[in-house]
Design a protein around this motif. Structure first.
Motif, PDB file in Angstrom:
ATOM      1  N   GLY A 149      -9.730  66.153 -39.462  1.00  0.00           N
ATOM      2  CA  GLY A 149     -10.694  67.017 -38.791  1.00  0.00           C
ATOM      3  C   GLY A 149     -11.946  66.313 -38.318  1.00  0.00           C
ATOM      4  N   ALA A 150     -12.082  65.029 -38.605  1.00  0.00           N
ATOM      5  CA  ALA A 150     -13.277  64.292 -38.200  1.00  0.00           C
ATOM      6  C   ALA A 150     -13.433  64.291 -36.681  1.00  0.00           C
ATOM      7  CB  ALA A 150     -13.217  62.857 -38.711  1.00  0.00           C
ATOM      8  N   GLN A 151     -14.684  64.442 -36.231  1.00  0.00           N
ATOM      9  CA  GLN A 151     -14.998  64.436 -34.804  1.00  0.00           C
ATOM     10  C   GLN A 151     -15.293  63.008 -34.346  1.00  0.00           C
ATOM     11  OE1 GLN A 151     -15.145  67.087 -32.442  1.00  0.00           O
ATOM     12  NE2 GLN A 151     -15.259  65.309 -31.093  1.00  0.00           N
ATOM     13  N   PHE A 152     -14.699  62.623 -33.229  1.00  0.00           N
ATOM     14  CA  PHE A 152     -14.936  61.322 -32.614  1.00  0.00           C
ATOM     15  C   PHE A 152     -15.700  61.497 -31.306  1.00  0.00           C
ATOM     16  CE2 PHE A 152     -11.749  60.165 -35.554  1.00  0.00           C
ATOM     17  CZ  PHE A 152     -11.633  58.782 -35.627  1.00  0.00           C
ATOM     18  N   ALA A 153     -16.575  60.540 -30.994  1.00  0.00           N
ATOM     19  CA  ALA A 153     -17.208  60.429 -29.679  1.00  0.00           C
ATOM     20  C   ALA A 153     -17.306  58.941 -29.365  1.00  0.00           C
ATOM     21  CB  ALA A 153     -18.587  61.077 -29.663  1.00  0.00           C
ATOM     22  N   ALA A 169      -3.023  54.641 -24.858  1.00  0.00           N
ATOM     23  CA  ALA A 169      -3.175  54.711 -26.310  1.00  0.00           C
ATOM     24  C   ALA A 169      -3.602  56.108 -26.763  1.00  0.00           C
ATOM     25  CB  ALA A 169      -4.186  53.675 -26.776  1.00  0.00           C
ATOM     26  N   LEU A 170      -4.561  56.708 -26.065  1.00  0.00           N
ATOM     27  CA  LEU A 170      -5.023  58.033 -26.456  1.00  0.00           C
ATOM     28  C   LEU A 170      -3.961  59.093 -26.198  1.00  0.00           C
ATOM     29  CD1 LEU A 170      -8.735  57.856 -25.284  1.00  0.00           C
ATOM     30  CD2 LEU A 170      -7.906  57.969 -27.642  1.00  0.00           C
ATOM     31  N   HIS A 171      -3.198  58.923 -25.125  1.00  0.00           N
ATOM     32  CA  HIS A 171      -2.088  59.854 -24.880  1.00  0.00           C
ATOM     33  C   HIS A 171      -1.069  59.780 -26.011  1.00  0.00           C
ATOM     34  CE1 HIS A 171       0.982  62.152 -22.806  1.00  0.00           C
ATOM     35  NE2 HIS A 171       1.840  61.174 -23.050  1.00  0.00           N
ATOM     36  N   ARG A 172      -0.762  58.580 -26.445  1.00  0.00           N
ATOM     37  CA  ARG A 172       0.207  58.405 -27.528  1.00  0.00           C
ATOM     38  C   ARG A 172      -0.330  59.000 -28.830  1.00  0.00           C
ATOM     39  NH1 ARG A 172       0.768  53.524 -26.711  1.00  0.00           N
ATOM     40  NH2 ARG A 172      -0.651  52.677 -28.278  1.00  0.00           N
ATOM     41  N   LEU A 173      -1.616  58.744 -29.119  1.00  0.00           N
ATOM     42  CA  LEU A 173      -2.203  59.280 -30.347  1.00  0.00           C
ATOM     43  C   LEU A 173      -2.272  60.798 -30.329  1.00  0.00           C
ATOM     44  CD1 LEU A 173      -5.114  56.725 -30.865  1.00  0.00           C
ATOM     45  CD2 LEU A 173      -3.097  56.982 -32.326  1.00  0.00           C
ATOM     46  N   SER A 174      -2.424  61.374 -29.132  1.00  0.00           N
ATOM     47  CA  SER A 174      -2.540  62.830 -29.037  1.00  0.00           C
ATOM     48  C   SER A 174      -1.240  63.543 -29.383  1.00  0.00           C
ATOM     49  CB  SER A 174      -2.997  63.233 -27.632  1.00  0.00           C
ATOM     50  OG  SER A 174      -1.995  62.969 -26.674  1.00  0.00           O
ATOM     51  N   GLN A 175      -0.158  62.788 -29.477  1.00  0.00           N
ATOM     52  CA  GLN A 175       1.110  63.407 -29.845  1.00  0.00           C
ATOM     53  C   GLN A 175       1.178  63.778 -31.323  1.00  0.00           C
ATOM     54  OE1 GLN A 175       3.191  63.975 -27.162  1.00  0.00           O
ATOM     55  NE2 GLN A 175       1.414  63.081 -26.119  1.00  0.00           N
ATOM     56  N   HIS A 176       0.400  63.059 -32.155  1.00  0.00           N
ATOM     57  CA  HIS A 176       0.546  63.317 -33.599  1.00  0.00           C
ATOM     58  C   HIS A 176      -0.676  62.977 -34.442  1.00  0.00           C
ATOM     59  CE1 HIS A 176       1.215  58.947 -34.423  1.00  0.00           C
ATOM     60  NE2 HIS A 176       1.681  58.976 -33.201  1.00  0.00           N
ATOM     61  N   ILE A 178      -4.278  62.771 -33.107  1.00  0.00           N
ATOM     62  CA  ILE A 178      -5.550  63.341 -32.669  1.00  0.00           C
ATOM     63  C   ILE A 178      -5.294  64.634 -31.900  1.00  0.00           C
ATOM     64  CG2 ILE A 178      -6.596  61.044 -32.539  1.00  0.00           C
ATOM     65  CD1 ILE A 178      -6.528  61.293 -29.478  1.00  0.00           C
ATOM     66  N   ARG A 179      -6.360  65.446 -31.751  1.00  0.00           N
ATOM     67  CA  ARG A 179      -6.225  66.710 -31.019  1.00  0.00           C
ATOM     68  C   ARG A 179      -7.520  66.994 -30.263  1.00  0.00           C
ATOM     69  NH1 ARG A 179      -6.329  68.918 -36.721  1.00  0.00           N
ATOM     70  NH2 ARG A 179      -8.500  69.568 -37.065  1.00  0.00           N
ATOM     71  N   ASN A 180      -7.424  67.929 -29.315  1.00  0.00           N
ATOM     72  CA  ASN A 180      -8.576  68.393 -28.541  1.00  0.00           C
ATOM     73  C   ASN A 180      -9.264  67.258 -27.772  1.00  0.00           C
ATOM     74  OD1 ASN A 180      -8.143  70.991 -29.558  1.00  0.00           O
ATOM     75  ND2 ASN A 180      -9.479  70.618 -31.326  1.00  0.00           N
ATOM     76  N   LEU A 181      -8.479  66.394 -27.146  1.00  0.00           N
ATOM     77  CA  LEU A 181      -9.033  65.278 -26.386  1.00  0.00           C
ATOM     78  C   LEU A 181      -9.724  65.787 -25.123  1.00  0.00           C
ATOM     79  CD1 LEU A 181      -9.338  62.206 -25.826  1.00  0.00           C
ATOM     80  CD2 LEU A 181      -7.091  62.308 -24.702  1.00  0.00           C
ATOM     81  N   ALA A 182     -10.967  65.369 -24.921  1.00  0.00           N
ATOM     82  CA  ALA A 182     -11.722  65.640 -23.697  1.00  0.00           C
ATOM     83  C   ALA A 182     -12.400  64.345 -23.271  1.00  0.00           C
ATOM     84  CB  ALA A 182     -12.759  66.729 -23.924  1.00  0.00           C
ATOM     85  N   LEU A 206     -13.821  62.390 -26.559  1.00  0.00           N
ATOM     86  CA  LEU A 206     -14.095  63.342 -27.625  1.00  0.00           C
ATOM     87  C   LEU A 206     -12.763  63.867 -28.160  1.00  0.00           C
ATOM     88  CD1 LEU A 206     -16.901  65.391 -25.847  1.00  0.00           C
ATOM     89  CD2 LEU A 206     -17.241  63.751 -27.710  1.00  0.00           C
ATOM     90  N   PHE A 207     -12.560  63.734 -29.456  1.00  0.00           N
ATOM     91  CA  PHE A 207     -11.332  64.249 -30.064  1.00  0.00           C
ATOM     92  C   PHE A 207     -11.535  64.384 -31.563  1.00  0.00           C
ATOM     93  CE2 PHE A 207     -10.893  59.624 -29.653  1.00  0.00           C
ATOM     94  CZ  PHE A 207     -10.539  59.227 -30.936  1.00  0.00           C
ATOM     95  N   GLU A 208     -10.584  65.026 -32.207  1.00  0.00           N
ATOM     96  CA  GLU A 208     -10.594  65.179 -33.657  1.00  0.00           C
ATOM     97  C   GLU A 208      -9.373  64.509 -34.257  1.00  0.00           C
ATOM     98  OE1 GLU A 208     -10.653  69.336 -34.433  1.00  0.00           O
ATOM     99  OE2 GLU A 208     -12.294  69.692 -33.016  1.00  0.00           O
ATOM    100  N   ARG A 209      -9.535  63.975 -35.438  1.00  0.00           N
ATOM    101  CA  ARG A 209      -8.380  63.440 -36.147  1.00  0.00           C
ATOM    102  C   ARG A 209      -7.569  64.583 -36.732  1.00  0.00           C
ATOM    103  NH1 ARG A 209      -7.721  60.701 -42.075  1.00  0.00           N
ATOM    104  NH2 ARG A 209      -5.536  61.236 -42.074  1.00  0.00           N
ATOM    105  N   CYS A 210      -6.263  64.529 -36.566  1.00  0.00           N
ATOM    106  CA  CYS A 210      -5.377  65.562 -37.140  1.00  0.00           C
ATOM    107  C   CYS A 210      -5.347  65.443 -38.668  1.00  0.00           C
ATOM    108  CB  CYS A 210      -3.957  65.415 -36.602  1.00  0.00           C
ATOM    109  SG  CYS A 210      -3.814  65.803 -34.856  1.00  0.00           S
TER     110      CYS A 210
END
Length: 210
Positions: A149-153, A169-176, A178-182, A206-210
């Protein structure tokens, strides 16, 4: 004081960790006035504000903290506690003089960060993912020390977001992972900047760790 004036072109030309350490050792004493103020540097302000607007809170790791520009904005916005990590001990020394950080951690992100897993609720980085040696291969080290749930910027120079592999890399991470990438885009420098880089922009991931 250094006899070398901080210059954006020198930073963009960095190719290795040793290059980074050598240049920033020379710059540390002059960075805030010789670069940030003179060039109307604004990226750290945009990054800190984006983190807070996204709901970010402490404890926070300021990655590539340098002399503490971003950390100072975070502290002014009521965020804390904040730890600083950077490859340059000279830069960290300047940052700790601002009395805004809980701890200073000297580390090369390509080799990991020597803190326990799941240590932070927020990860912020301004100006670290630019034209130098650091690419998306450092992202797993940041995710390791972030809590679920940690917030990244993370600011990423727009000129190499795709070219250096951040988009993939961010697209790949968003699969499992990280979430809510902006990816809001901001100007790196303000209206008082001059020279060939005055209109450069960055994406703030901006994203959150799953």
């Amino acid at each position: 004081m250094s006899d070398k004036t901080p210059d954006i072109h020198a930073a963009y030309a960095l190719e290795s960790a040793e290059d980074h350490k050598r240049l920033y050792a020379e710059w540390a004493g002059d960075y805030d006035e010789g670069f940030a103020t003179f060039e109307d540097y604004q990226l750290h302000i945009h990054t800190a504000r984006a983190f807070v607007a996204a709901g970010g809170q402490g404890p926070v790791l300021d990655v590539g903290a340098g002399t503490g520009l971003c950390g100072a904005v975070l502290a002014g916005l009521g965020v804390g506690p904040i730890d600083a990590t950077d490859i340059s001990p000279e830069m960290l020394d300047q940052a700790m003089r601002k009395d805004i950080y809980r701890d200073a951690i000297e580390a090369d992100l390509n080799e990991g960060i020597p803190v326990p897993r799941d240590s932070y609720s927020g990860i912020v980085s301004s100006g670290t993912f630019t034209h130098g040696h650091l690419g998306p291969q450092a992202l797993p080290a940041l995710l390791r020390v972030a809590r679920p749930g940690a917030q990244f910027a993370l600011s990423i120079n727009a000129q190499h977001y795709e070219k250096r592999g951040f988009a993939e890399a961010l697209h790949r991470l968003s699969q499992h992972r990280i979430r809510n990438l902006a990816l809001p885009e901001v100007r790196i420098f303000g209206d008082l900047a001059s020279g060939p880089n005055k209109d450069d922009t960055a994406l703030i991931a901006l994203f959150e760790r799953c």
